[in-house]
Write an enzyme that holds these catalytic residues in place. Sequence first.
Site, PDB file in Angstrom:
ATOM      1  N   SER A 185       0.838  -1.201   0.000  1.00  0.00           N
ATOM      2  CA  SER A 185       0.000   0.000   0.000  1.00  0.00           C
ATOM      3  C   SER A 185       0.869   1.246   0.000  1.00  0.00           C
ATOM      4  O   SER A 185       2.002   1.230   0.512  1.00  0.00           O
ATOM      5  CB  SER A 185      -0.897   0.008   1.245  1.00  0.00           C
TER       6      SER A 185
ATOM      7  N   TYR B   2      -1.558  -0.540  10.231  1.00  0.00           N
ATOM      8  CA  TYR B   2      -1.547  -0.952   8.833  1.00  0.00           C
ATOM      9  C   TYR B   2      -0.389  -0.301   8.085  1.00  0.00           C
ATOM     10  O   TYR B   2       0.371  -0.970   7.379  1.00  0.00           O
ATOM     11  CB  TYR B   2      -2.884  -0.566   8.200  1.00  0.00           C
TER      12      TYR B   2
ATOM     13  N   LYS C 256       2.865  -2.148   6.332  1.00  0.00           N
ATOM     14  CA  LYS C 256       3.155  -2.037   4.902  1.00  0.00           C
ATOM     15  C   LYS C 256       4.534  -1.436   4.660  1.00  0.00           C
ATOM     16  O   LYS C 256       5.208  -1.788   3.684  1.00  0.00           O
ATOM     17  CB  LYS C 256       2.070  -1.206   4.207  1.00  0.00           C
TER      18      LYS C 256
END
Length: 250
Positions: A142, A155, A159
């Site tokens: 991402s 998150y 990533k």
Amino acid sequence: MNALIIGGGGDGIGRAVSRAFAAAGAAVAVADLDPERSGEATDELVSSGLRAVALAGDVRSPSAIDGFVSQSVAAFGRLDTLVTVVGGQVAFVPAMRLHEMSDDDWDLAYEMNLRYVVRAARAAIRAFLAQGGGGSIVSVGSVTGVMAAPMQAGYGAAKAGLASLAKTVAAEYAADAIRMNVVACGAIATAAAKSAHVDGEVPEIPMRRLGAPRDAAAAAVYLASPLSSYVTGQSLVVDGGVTVRGPFAV
């Protein structure tokens, strides 16, 4: 090419990746938590005359990860490519600011976006080496790995770790002809994005639209194929121009 796609049964990027690899001539092992999803994905491919097998298991289980790799090798005789698709935040942990996150929230975001990828990469590398070397790992990442991730700290950190992992694998295994790269996605028109009412024209994105799952899938096929044979340790950004947008409206 024989490919294992972890998360390849999902309706969004996962299913698109499975279709794209099969269309490129790969034999595909579709691994998913839901056996019905992996079965539906493989049935679709097999009915089109393509070669595919369905696998089921939880990516949080080390034995399941090892099983995905060993079963893929058993089914096809060898493994050439690993693709990891499973990931996300809102599917696992609600959006919240960092001070609101519990250790359990953080651990789950890490588990579903980085830890299982480490296990899968380790298992695939062992298989590649046992075959005499050569192989490609592609992970769906991402843009939050290269820019701020408000309300998604766990998150984003995971990533970013994924991008670092790819660089390290690239450096450690280049002499064995093993590559690892990341598809760093921006906003993709998945079910999760649509449920958040992100649809239609999106002025925050220079291309004014969400990416399609096939956009991410095409990048994954490229990074797994001989077309990218001199590319390793890189994050290929697929975001419609978000990360290169200037600070002022155009």
